[in-house]
Write a protein that holds these residues in place. Structure first.
Motif, short mmCIF file in Angstrom:
data_model
loop_
_atom_site.label_atom_id
_atom_site.label_comp_id
_atom_site.label_asym_id
_atom_site.label_seq_id
_atom_site.Cartn_x
_atom_site.Cartn_y
_atom_site.Cartn_z
N ASP A 109 0.85 -1.19 0.00
CA ASP A 109 0.00 0.00 0.00
C ASP A 109 0.88 1.24 0.00
OD1 ASP A 109 -2.67 -0.59 -0.15
OD2 ASP A 109 -2.97 -0.79 2.00
N ASP A 110 0.43 2.29 -0.63
CA ASP A 110 1.12 3.57 -0.60
C ASP A 110 0.63 4.36 0.61
OD1 ASP A 110 2.66 5.72 -1.23
OD2 ASP A 110 1.59 6.26 -3.06
N TRP A 111 1.03 3.93 1.81
CA TRP A 111 0.49 4.44 3.06
C TRP A 111 1.27 5.61 3.63
CZ3 TRP A 111 4.40 4.28 6.53
CH2 TRP A 111 5.41 3.34 6.31
N ARG A 112 2.52 5.82 3.20
CA ARG A 112 3.44 6.70 3.92
C ARG A 112 2.93 8.14 4.06
NH1 ARG A 112 8.58 5.52 6.36
NH2 ARG A 112 8.84 3.98 4.72
N LYS A 113 2.49 8.76 2.97
CA LYS A 113 2.05 10.15 3.03
C LYS A 113 0.81 10.30 3.91
CE LYS A 113 0.88 14.13 0.14
NZ LYS A 113 0.73 14.63 -1.25
N ASP A 114 -0.16 9.43 3.72
CA ASP A 114 -1.38 9.48 4.51
C ASP A 114 -1.09 9.30 5.99
OD1 ASP A 114 -4.12 9.41 5.24
OD2 ASP A 114 -4.12 7.22 5.07
N PHE A 115 -0.26 8.33 6.32
CA PHE A 115 0.05 8.06 7.73
C PHE A 115 0.87 9.21 8.33
CE2 PHE A 115 -0.72 3.42 8.97
CZ PHE A 115 -1.84 3.34 8.16
N HIS A 116 1.76 9.80 7.54
CA HIS A 116 2.53 10.93 8.03
C HIS A 116 1.58 12.08 8.39
CE1 HIS A 116 5.87 13.69 8.55
NE2 HIS A 116 5.23 14.55 7.78
N ASN A 117 0.62 12.33 7.53
CA ASN A 117 -0.36 13.39 7.80
C ASN A 117 -1.23 13.06 9.01
OD1 ASN A 117 0.54 14.85 5.59
ND2 ASN A 117 -0.99 14.00 4.20
N ARG A 118 -1.60 11.79 9.16
CA ARG A 118 -2.47 11.38 10.26
C ARG A 118 -1.77 11.48 11.62
NH1 ARG A 118 -6.96 7.78 9.49
NH2 ARG A 118 -7.47 7.36 7.31
N PHE A 119 -0.50 11.07 11.68
CA PHE A 119 0.15 10.89 12.98
C PHE A 119 1.11 12.02 13.35
CE2 PHE A 119 -1.29 6.65 11.80
CZ PHE A 119 -1.98 6.31 12.96
N SER A 120 1.43 12.90 12.41
CA SER A 120 2.33 14.00 12.76
C SER A 120 1.74 14.90 13.83
CB SER A 120 2.68 14.81 11.50
OG SER A 120 1.52 15.34 10.90
N LYS A 121 0.41 15.05 13.82
CA LYS A 121 -0.22 15.93 14.82
C LYS A 121 -0.06 15.41 16.24
CE LYS A 121 -4.89 13.97 14.04
NZ LYS A 121 -4.64 13.25 12.76
N TYR A 122 0.15 14.12 16.38
CA TYR A 122 0.28 13.54 17.72
C TYR A 122 1.70 13.67 18.28
CZ TYR A 122 -4.22 11.46 16.57
OH TYR A 122 -5.53 11.27 16.20
N VAL A 123 2.67 13.96 17.41
CA VAL A 123 4.06 14.02 17.89
C VAL A 123 4.67 15.41 17.74
CG1 VAL A 123 4.40 11.58 17.36
CG2 VAL A 123 5.05 13.30 15.66
N GLU A 124 3.92 16.37 17.22
CA GLU A 124 4.51 17.67 16.92
C GLU A 124 4.99 18.40 18.18
OE1 GLU A 124 1.57 19.85 14.81
OE2 GLU A 124 0.12 19.92 16.45
N GLN A 125 4.43 18.09 19.33
CA GLN A 125 4.87 18.71 20.58
C GLN A 125 5.90 17.85 21.34
OE1 GLN A 125 3.99 21.84 21.26
NE2 GLN A 125 2.76 21.82 19.38
N CYS A 126 6.19 16.68 20.81
CA CYS A 126 7.13 15.77 21.49
C CYS A 126 8.57 16.20 21.22
CB CYS A 126 6.93 14.33 21.01
SG CYS A 126 5.28 13.66 21.38
N THR A 127 9.41 16.07 22.22
CA THR A 127 10.81 16.44 22.06
C THR A 127 11.75 15.24 22.11
OG1 THR A 127 11.00 16.83 24.45
CG2 THR A 127 10.44 18.72 23.05
#
Length: 396
Positions: free
Chosen positions: A121-139
């Motif tokens: 599956d060509d999942w990478r872009k979709d998953f990056h968009n889905r899960f980046s919001k959950y880690v954007e504040q993580c250091t």
């Protein structure tokens, strides 16, 4: 050799003589030649992916092509490969934890587009968009792992269900059905981790030691060590199956524990739904699970008789717990006439979580000896009960 193969070989030799592989370490050259031969009619797509890769991604693309399963060499498009690599490298540059990950780990546990034998599956872009919001504040990588793990179920709305169509579902088969096996859930979680620059792979056993069946889960890489987790999180290296994993039989292929790899290892990941598939590489990681289980069991036994005691030294008896009120000095701990521990307390510039910790037997009196600010010997006795506690000592 067939005419098509002869033409392919000539084409490769011509390209090689024209410095086709410029910017790619020589160790990959012969592997790429072999991959192009296997790609057959799809060789042009593989070559385009290699040629169009930006300079900083060329070695990663060479790695993917060099160790690509034969069926993927014959079917994957250049667009698929280039998109997958571009977003993986974007995550590598974007997240602080990903920047320091060694290339060998990035190539093998982040960059790959699949984990097992699932359809691609060509999942990478979709998953990056889905899960980046959950880690954007993580250091750091631990908080990022925790955030993805806690949110994946409510992001994808996929649950474990034996009514799923097949065990080795690709990501969007599971998402479309809203259900998956343990293997399908592990594929989703591994892809989610990889999409935000977290090294991940699938681990599992074809059959528990007591022959109750198979199980698969995920592993994540943190600072040189692998830890296990699951789609429904219970914490790193915590899980219902650890007692079973701790009884794995390393030299028995049926009852050992394996971790998947993209690069060939000499052994394969056993896929119980199709034992004829041998192209998924693996590492035998049984001993690590046995050791984790033994360590945790030992800790449980110690917890029955001992308690964790934190020792802190302050300048004076004001109980402020401010960082600049702490003093670094040596403390010796006695039970009666016998010394049972000791160490150096944390000073004012150390992290507030950096505390002298001791395991002491429950329900006993302990004497804490040290020299105060004037160099005078001080001896303080505490009764340690059955619960963890903080022992506060004073320097003045």
């Amino acid at each position: 050799m067939k005419p098509q193969q002869i033409l392919t070989l000539c084409f490769i030799l011509i390209l090689s003589s024209c410095s086709k592989y410029n910017g790619i370490p020589e160790e990959y050259h012969s592997k790429i030649d072999q991959a192009l031969m296997k790609a057959d009619k799809n060789q042009s797509e593989i070559l385009i992916a290699l040629k169009k890769s930006p300079e900083h991604t060329k070695e990663g693309m060479a790695y993917i092509i060099s160790y690509m399963p034969d069926q993927d060499l014959k079917t994957l498009t250049s667009e698929f490969l280039l998109t997958n690599a571009a977003i993986a490298y974007e995550a590598k540059e974007k997240y602080p934890w990903a920047k320091s990950i060694p290339d060998s780990v990035f190539y093998n546990e982040i960059l790959p587009y699949a984990s097992l034998n699932e359809k691609r599956d060509d999942w990478r872009k979709d998953f990056h968009n889905r899960f980046s919001k959950y880690v954007e504040q993580c250091t750091d990588i631990r908080s990022a792992i925790d955030s993805v793990n806690k949110n994946i179920r409510d992001e994808l709305y996929v649950d474990y269900n034996t009514k799923r169509k097949k065990p080795d579902q690709r990501p969007y088969e599971s998402i479309d059905q809203g259900m998956a096996s343990c293997s399908g859930l592990s594929i989703l979680l591994t892809d989610a981790f990889r999409s935000v620059g977290i090294p991940s792979r699938i681990a599992g056993t074809p059959n528990w030691h007591d022959k109750r069946g198979n199980h698969n889960w995920c592993e994540v890489w943190i600072d040189g060590k692998w830890y296990f987790t699951e789609y429904y999180p219970s914490g790193l290296n915590q899980g219902w199956f650890l007692a079973d994993a701790g009884k794995a039989i390393p030299d028995n292929p049926e009852h050992a524990i394996y971790a998947s790899s993209y690069k060939p290892t000499g052994i394969h990941f056993p896929l119980v739904w199709d034992e004829s598939i041998k192209y998924v590489p693996a590492h035998n990681v049984s001993e690590r699970y046995i050791n984790i289980y033994r360590e945790q069991e030992k800790a449980k036994e110690v917890a029955k008789t001992h308690v964790l005691v934190k020792v802190m030294m302050f300048t004076e008896n004001v109980c402020s717990f401010q960082g600049n009120d702490r003093v670094a000095t040596n403390v010796d701990v006695f039970c009666g006439k016998d010394q049972v521990g000791g160490g150096k307390t944390a000073g004012p510039t150390q992290d507030m979580n950096d505390v002298l910790e001791l395991l002491l037997e429950k329900d006993k009196d302990y004497t804490f000896n040290y020299l105060n600010e004037s160099g005078k010997f001080k001896s303080i006795t505490y009764k340690i009960g059955s619960d963890s506690e903080i022992v506060k000592l004073f320097y003045r």
